[in-house]
Design an enzyme around this catalytic site. Structure first.
Site, PDB file in Angstrom:
ATOM      1  N   THR A 127       0.708  -1.059  -0.124  1.00 31.17           N
ATOM      2  CA  THR A 127       0.022   0.017   0.039  1.00 31.17           C
ATOM      3  C   THR A 127       0.825   1.263   0.079  1.00 31.17           C
ATOM      4  O   THR A 127       1.788   1.447   0.768  1.00 31.17           O
ATOM      5  CB  THR A 127      -0.873  -0.011   1.160  1.00 31.17           C
ATOM      6  OG1 THR A 127      -1.885  -1.060   1.161  1.00 31.17           O
ATOM      7  CG2 THR A 127      -1.883   1.283   1.305  1.00 31.17           C
ATOM      8  N   LYS A 165      -7.766   1.409  -1.969  1.00 30.91           N
ATOM      9  CA  LYS A 165      -7.325   0.791  -0.795  1.00 30.91           C
ATOM     10  C   LYS A 165      -7.082   2.000   0.158  1.00 30.91           C
ATOM     11  O   LYS A 165      -7.409   1.974   1.485  1.00 30.91           O
ATOM     12  CB  LYS A 165      -5.652   0.370  -1.082  1.00 30.91           C
ATOM     13  CG  LYS A 165      -5.170  -0.055   0.462  1.00 30.91           C
ATOM     14  CD  LYS A 165      -5.949  -1.440   0.873  1.00 30.91           C
ATOM     15  CE  LYS A 165      -5.237  -1.550   2.448  1.00 30.91           C
ATOM     16  NZ  LYS A 165      -4.095  -2.250   2.347  1.00 30.91           N
ATOM     17  N   LYS A 179       0.972   5.168   8.112  1.00 34.55           N
ATOM     18  CA  LYS A 179       1.617   5.359   7.122  1.00 34.55           C
ATOM     19  C   LYS A 179       0.309   5.559   5.856  1.00 34.55           C
ATOM     20  O   LYS A 179       0.245   6.526   5.054  1.00 34.55           O
ATOM     21  CB  LYS A 179       2.513   4.241   6.582  1.00 34.55           C
ATOM     22  CG  LYS A 179       3.052   4.553   5.114  1.00 34.55           C
ATOM     23  CD  LYS A 179       2.519   3.452   4.257  1.00 34.55           C
ATOM     24  CE  LYS A 179       2.521   1.985   4.476  1.00 34.55           C
ATOM     25  NZ  LYS A 179       1.898   1.163   3.659  1.00 34.55           N
TER      26      LYS A 179
END
Length: 288
Positions: A95, A170, A238
């Site tokens: 990701t 995502k 993150k």
């Protein structure tokens, strides 16, 4: 198709094993050699470098932590690009962001290498059971060609459109995941102070309108004080950072996501970034 898999962490190790069990010829690589031992016991070849993975694969999958790690694996010394050939397919299942995905695709295309961004959701449980949701960006014909590999790892596979759209889906998923965890942590924090029985709270949340994967899977862990990661808190931090960077570029206000990121910043500052995302409850314990 010969499959090379790079990155055998909490998610990647199980995903690679699902590919092996589906019958695809497999070669694996991981920076920390101890993570390759379960594969070596099954006589699955272990590569010494990402370059070697590329040389011996038709499809190379990477599942690493962040964009700099993808950069290193693909373009660094002894990286995939060093052993690649025209027609190789590279799939980034990490990701990061749509911007990075498009950058990787453009650079690989100069060498005749196809690229898909295909991040996943479903946690360690989904990786072990082969029930991940996989969001794929890139050429539809390439997606169709490698779809059997995705089907070995996931239950729901969505072609999201062009390169970068997998990462965008995502990030949208992580927005909901983060705020959902925030909601569960707040409910538990208030319940503790109000003297509510946790089992009864779980019964209500897990059977009514508040039900979610977070309630079903993570709330029992929070109740038991089990903070081992299904997905690391530092990784969600993150991801939420990428969400807000993307939102800033598009001038979309996301106050809920911004608050959630700040609380995960606090969690990481406490030295708990390597614990699970549900460890957020510890921040609320401190605040309370």
């Amino acid at each position: 198709m010969r499959v090379g898999f790079i990155g055998l962490g909490i998610m990647g190790g199980s995903m690679a094993m699902r590919i092996h069990k589906a019958g695809f010829p497999l070669i694996v690589y991981n920076r920390t050699k101890s993570k390759t031992e379960p594969f070596a016991k099954l006589d699955i070849p272990i590569a010494n470098t990402p370059k070697e993975v590329a040389e011996k694969s038709d499809v190379v999958i990477d599942m690493v932590t962040d964009a700099p790690d993808v950069e290193e694996v693909l373009f660094g010394p002894n990286g995939v690009i060093q052993g690649a050939y025209q027609g190789l397919i590279v799939i980034d299942m990490s990701t990061n962001s749509p911007e990075y995905a498009r950058n990787f695709a453009e650079r690989l295309a100069k060498y005749g290498i196809e690229f898909l961004d295909a991040p996943v959701t479903g946690g360690d449980k989904g990786a072990r059971e082969g029930t991940l949701t996989i969001m794929v960006g890139g050429k539809y014909e390439i997606f169709q060609r490698v779809k059997p590999i995705f089907e070995a790892m996931g239950k729901t596979i969505v072609h999201a459109g062009g390169v970068g759209n997998g990462q965008m889906l995502k990030l949208l998923n992580q927005t909901v995941v983060g705020i959902n965890m925030l909601a569960v942590a707040e409910a538990i924090a208030l319940a503790k102070k109000a003297g509510i029985d946790m089992e009864k709270l779980f019964t209500v949340l897990s059977t009514g309108a508040a039900n979610s994967f977070t309630v079903q899977y993570y709330m029992p862990k929070m109740m038991k004080g089990d903070y081992e990661p299904g997905f690391r808190a530092a990784h969600l931090k993150k991801d939420l950072k990428y969400v807000l960077e993307t939102a800033n570029k598009l001038n979309v206000p996301l106050p809920g996501t911004a608050l959630t990121l700040q609380l995960y910043n606090a969690l990481v500052a406490k030295g708990l970034g390597e614990k699970g995302t549900h460890t957020l409850i510890k921040v609320y314990d401190d605040l309370s």
